[in-house]
Design a protein around this motif. Structure first.
Motif, PDB file in Angstrom:
ATOM      1  N   ALA A   9     -14.617   1.897   1.706  1.00 33.37           N
ATOM      2  CA  ALA A   9     -13.881   1.056   2.664  1.00 33.37           C
ATOM      3  C   ALA A   9     -14.450   1.234   4.068  1.00 33.37           C
ATOM      4  O   ALA A   9     -14.575   0.279   4.833  1.00 33.37           O
ATOM      5  CB  ALA A   9     -12.402   1.411   2.638  1.00 33.37           C
TER       6      ALA A   9
ATOM      7  N   GLU B  14      -8.129  -1.615   3.781  1.00 28.22           N
ATOM      8  CA  GLU B  14      -8.408  -0.763   2.639  1.00 28.22           C
ATOM      9  C   GLU B  14      -8.417   0.714   3.076  1.00 28.22           C
ATOM     10  O   GLU B  14      -7.944   1.584   2.340  1.00 28.22           O
ATOM     11  CB  GLU B  14      -9.741  -1.192   2.013  1.00 28.22           C
ATOM     12  CG  GLU B  14     -10.187  -0.376   0.806  1.00 28.22           C
ATOM     13  CD  GLU B  14      -9.222  -0.460  -0.386  1.00 28.22           C
ATOM     14  OE1 GLU B  14      -8.351  -1.340  -0.411  1.00 28.22           O
ATOM     15  OE2 GLU B  14      -9.349   0.412  -1.285  1.00 28.22           O
TER      16      GLU B  14
ATOM     17  N   SER C 167       0.830  -1.209   0.000  1.00 30.97           N
ATOM     18  CA  SER C 167       0.000   0.000   0.000  1.00 30.97           C
ATOM     19  C   SER C 167       0.861   1.255   0.000  1.00 30.97           C
ATOM     20  O   SER C 167       0.360   2.358  -0.158  1.00 30.97           O
ATOM     21  CB  SER C 167      -0.908   0.006   1.220  1.00 30.97           C
ATOM     22  OG  SER C 167      -0.145   0.299   2.367  1.00 30.97           O
TER      23      SER C 167
END
Lengths: 112, 832
Positions: free
Chosen positions: B735, B743, B505
């Motif tokens: 999310a 997320e 991420s």
């Protein structure tokens, strides 16, 4: 890519794949005597790829020889009640759980 | 013609239970399992090794008996520390590791086997607790090798016990619990039989819970307080190495009393000087006759029994769909009435001890051994037969009624074909390995066919039918399965194995990418492709790609045990390896849970073996004290997020850990391992609570970031920036609606990156960043380099050289030592 029948998928010849696996197995045996770790590693990886694809080798040494079992027997089958596989010339190859290439074996009797 | 076939063995000879307190060896002889008796005609050999003053080694009963007389000559319970680098120092001066000591016990068992079977065994199945980690398994295998065993298969003890149980009780279906309480370990396994195949559905263990703990309870709670009434024995503590011998004598006597109290209501412990003078702190000779009541022992041992029951309950609770019909008790300590009673009461499940609890594991190992083929290189080439091409053997046959499970190699199968005018049938193995050949049916369309069961376990068949014209007749219900023997399902991996990688991420965190999950049947192999995150260039500055393998279950790398690592540096590669290059990690875990791993770089065609860490973590005591404090603080923080039950468990564990850390501080090595184990358990529980608090925190943080992003886009963003920000806001919102914390964190990281990208277009922000970093205290990886970069940055500002300023700023960021001694440095891979 000038393939004639582009739309139709080509069937994979599983027996040919099995034979290639047997050749890789033979190669591994030959390479073993060379004591070259890099080469041995490469062949091991090759065998691993076959296994990952669902191919399985079976060395039947020591198994009972009963009527109906699918082997190619090299030499004569001796007389006697308890017969076993005493040497494997070529292992059996299964792909997806199905026998593709039967083992080539030598049969001996327990009594000798 | 083949003559003179020299028959070799094709399966493993022996099953060995290498126990903490006692060991046993069994063999399958002509299909019957037999525990082999040693030269003293005993089935159990104490796992005790004595080294005499002259260097001679005794193993077993004679060594064990010496324990109360001269404990400095005798090593016992070494299985408990087989994962560590500790050694036992005998009075003769010789030092031996747990591997060497275990090898001595194995040698003694092999001698027993050789004497009873008439041949030297070359292969054995050795049992290990399900809770053993990879390192402990590797050490057990090393001990076997040292003892001269050329081929070892490790088998989990509960599976072995189950095999013995299934074998003798003729169990064919259902499920049960194996409660295996040994001298030093507890293993609880949920086991069941399906189609004649024993499977472990789930298991849990505690490497530091066993009968020995009860011995210490007797010493510390009963014997020492009673002795203290008469003698001055303040220095007689486990923590005092100067009194280890006295305590050893007492523990030996306590164990004896514990065994007697399994059948008697009271037992007398006679303490007197033997070879070792027992002197108190005033040098008075200690001698006493102490009466110990079973009720007294049970009162003190109750918390220990409850701990074992809690482990069992966890296994049951995790598997609500499986209702075990009975509890199989295995191991000497299960002879204690309190254990039998409390297990039955607490679980409400019938307690069974259909097999000898002390020998079940060895017997099960022997049953398993008989089903394990010897590797080809250990079978002698028996026959030199003339090789000539010959015809292929062919055959064939058919089905309806049959037994589901049999121990026979051939079974009659009744086949009847209704309708279709079938004249012949054939039965064939589904995998093509066997055919019956075509056989005529009787006028009723039926026939009995002897079917060969070539494989242990599942044998699947298919029936084919043919008309009198030889044409195949389509059938329905034509397949059937016959299982030969009871066979163990492949043992599952007890802890997940993963690799530490950079979080994709972009948040810069380290995460664990799991490669082989817990419960995967062994042997297992896995190959995963990663990408390098940095470039390696030969002759460049020392750049390192660190690859760390861990085992455990925590998403946080540092909460798991590191089992292997390798650093690949720019000196290792023959040419440029750009960032983003593929990097394959290949792992193999054998059925005995031995791990091998390698890294393959396709760009340079190089393989690197990953060194597997054989040493168990041996933490410094100071670290333990620090970990304990940290756990205590985390517990206080996590309290609002813990359920009442969990809070209680954690509080109790912390209490135990505090005691153990105190013992560890006084030099008790056993306490070091135990407290480490307990603290890991506490941390894992706290992590669960953390995950919940993290969820709340992540939501707040993401909202803040979104506010900042909107502000910055308004002030200095383009239309594209606005669009991108809207996209991210939508992503975040979705999310949040799904409560998907991962997320949310990813969206947060992406928003932060966009803020950075917008700001980075402006020279003034670089100047601001540069000043901030340059005036900070670091810490720096290379302080000289920092000085140079600060000089360059200042000159770049004066020259209005924006590229130079950016270079210097980025250089400073990279030169900042990240994290200050984090255990995982230079992690240089991420998931593809």
């Amino acid at each position: 890519m000038a393939q004639g029948d582009a739309g139709a998928p080509q069937a994979v010849d599983l027996r040919a794949v099995a034979r290639a696996f047997v050749e890789a197995w033979r190669l591994e045996r030959r390479v073993r005597s060379l004591e070259d770790p890099r080469l041995a590693e490469g062949v091991r990886r090759l065998l691993g790829e076959f296994e990952a694809a669902g191919c399985r080798l079976e060395d039947p040494v020591g198994t009972r020889f009963v009527d109906g079992v699918t082997f190619e027997v090299i030499g004569d089958v001796p007389q006697g009640a308890s017969l076993k596989v005493v040497e494997t010339i070529r292992p059996a190859v299964y792909i997806g759980g199905q026998l593709q290439v039967p083992a080539q074996v030598i049969i001996g009797s327990e009594e000798g | 013609m083949v003559n003179q076939v020299n028959w070799q063995r094709y399966s493993i000879d022996l099953g060995i239970d290498l126990g903490t307190t006692n060991s046993a060896v069994a063999a399958c002889v002509d299909g019957e399992v037999e525990t082999l008796r040693n030269s003293l005609n005993n089935e159990l050999t104490p796992s005790a090794v004595r080294v005499r003053a002259n260097g001679a080694i005794d193993v077993g009963q004679s060594a064990y008996q010496r324990l109360s007389i001269s404990p400095e000559e005798v090593a016992v319970e070494f299985k408990r520390w087989i994962g560590t680098d500790d050694t036992f120092k005998f009075s003769s001066g010789r030092e031996m590791s747990a591997v060497e000591l275990s090898a001595e016990v194995l040698k003694s068992l092999l001698q027993t086997a050789e004497h009873r079977l008439g041949r030297r065994p070359i292969a054995a199945v050795i049992t290990v607790p399900a809770a053993f980690d990879l390192n402990q398994c590797a050490r057990t295998e090393a001990a076997a090798q040292k003892a001269g065993i050329q081929h070892t298969v490790l088998l989990q003890e509960p599976i072995a016990a189950s095999l013995a149980y299934g074998f003798s009780a003729d169990v064919r279906e259902g499920s049960w619990l194996v409660f295996d309480l040994g001298g030093g370990t507890l293993d609880v396994a949920l086991v069941g039989v399906r189609d004649g195949r024993i499977e472990v559905f789930d298991h849990e263990g505690d490497n530091f819970l066993g009968g020995k703990d009860v011995d210490w309870v007797i010493v510390e709670k009963i014997l020492l307080p009673k002795l203290a009434e008469q003698y001055d024995i303040d220095s007689w503590t486990r923590e005092n190495p100067g009194r280890a011998q006295e305590l050893g004598v007492l523990k030996h006597l306590a164990e004896d009393a514990k065994i007697r109290l399994s059948t008697a209501e009271e037992a007398f412990v006679t303490i007197e000087s033997g070879h070792l003078m027992l002197l108190d702190d005033r040098d008075d000779e200690v001698s006493a006759d102490i009466r110990v009541l079973r009720s007294e022992l049970e009162a003190h041992a109750a918390p220990w029994v409850e701990r074992a029951i809690a482990v069992t309950r966890r296994v049951i609770d995790r598997n609500p769909a499986i209702r075990p019909g009975s509890v199989l008790l295995v191991g000497g300590p299960t002879n204690m009435p309190i254990v039998r009673r409390r297990v039955a009461e607490a679980l409400g499940i019938e307690v069974v001890s259909g097999t000898n609890p002390m020998l079940a594991v060895a017997e099960g190992a022997a049953i398993f051994a008989a089903s394990q083929p010897l590797p080809a290189e250990l079978r002698k080439k028996a026959v030199q037969a003339p090789v000539q091409e010959a015809g292929t053997s062919r055959t064939a046959q058919v089905i309806v009624s049959h037994v589901n499970v049999t121990d026979d190699e051939e079974t009659p199968v009744g086949v009847r074909v209704l309708g279709g005018n079938a004249a012949e049938i054939e039965v064939a193995a589904a995998d093509g390995s066997w055919r019956s050949g075509r056989l005529p049916l009787n006028p009723e369309g039926a026939r009995v066919v002897p079917v060969a069961l070539l494989r242990n376990g599942r044998n699947e068949f298919r029936v084919h039918a043919y008309g009198s014209d030889g044409a195949s007749i389509p059938l329905s219900g034509e397949t059937f399965v016959v299982t030969r023997g009871l066979v163990a399902a492949p043992p599952p991996l007890s802890r997940s194995i993963g690799v530490v990688a950079v979080d994709p991420s972009g948040a810069g965190r380290h995460i664990v990418e799991w490669l082989i999950p817990k419960g995967t049947p062994l042997p297992a192999r896995a190959s995963y492709e990663f990408r390098t995150t940095i470039a390696l260039e030969p002759g460049g500055d020392i750049e390192v790609i660190g690859i760390y393998l861990v085992e455990g279950e925590s998403p946080r790398p540092e909460r798991n045990r590191q089992v292997g690592r390798i650093d690949i540096t720019d000196r290792d590669v023959p040419r440029m390896l750009p960032a983003g290059s593929p990097l394959e990690i290949r792992l193999e875990v054998s059925a005995s849970r031995l791990l091998t791993a390698e890294v393959f770089l396709p760009v340079t065609d190089q393989s690197f073996k990953i060194a597997i860490t054989l040493e168990a973590e041996q933490p410094a005591v100071a670290d333990l004290t620090r970990d304990l404090l940290e756990a205590q603080e985390r517990y206080d923080d996590a309290l609002p997020f813990l359920s009442a039950g969990d809070a209680q468990v954690v509080a109790r564990r912390l209490e135990e850990a505090r005691d153990l850390v105190r013992s560890a501080e006084s030099g008790d090595p056993d306490a070091v391992q135990k407290s480490l184990h307990l603290l890991k358990e506490v941390q894992a529980k706290l992590d669960e609570a953390d995950a919940q608090s993290r969820q709340k925190q992540a939501l707040v943080e993401a909202d803040e970031t979104l506010g900042n992003l909107r502000q910055i886009v308004n002030d200095m963003g383009t239309n594209d920036d606005r669009q991108r920000a809207d996209e991210l806001a939508r992503r975040l919102q979705q999310a949040q609606q799904r409560a998907d914390v991962d997320e949310v964190e990813r969206a947060n990281a992406l928003m932060e990156r966009q803020i950075f990208e917008i700001l980075a277009r402006h020279d003034w922000i670089w100047q601001q960043w540069f000043e901030e970093i340059a005036s900070s205290d670091g810490p720096w990886k290379n302080p000289m380099e920092t000085q140079r970069l600060i000089r360059e940055g200042r000159q770049a500002i004066l020259r209005n050289d924006s590229a130079g300023l950016r270079r210097a700023t980025v250089g400073l960021v990279q030169n900042r030592a990240g994290g200050g001694g984090l255990p995982f440095t230079n992690v240089g891979i991420r998931r593809r």
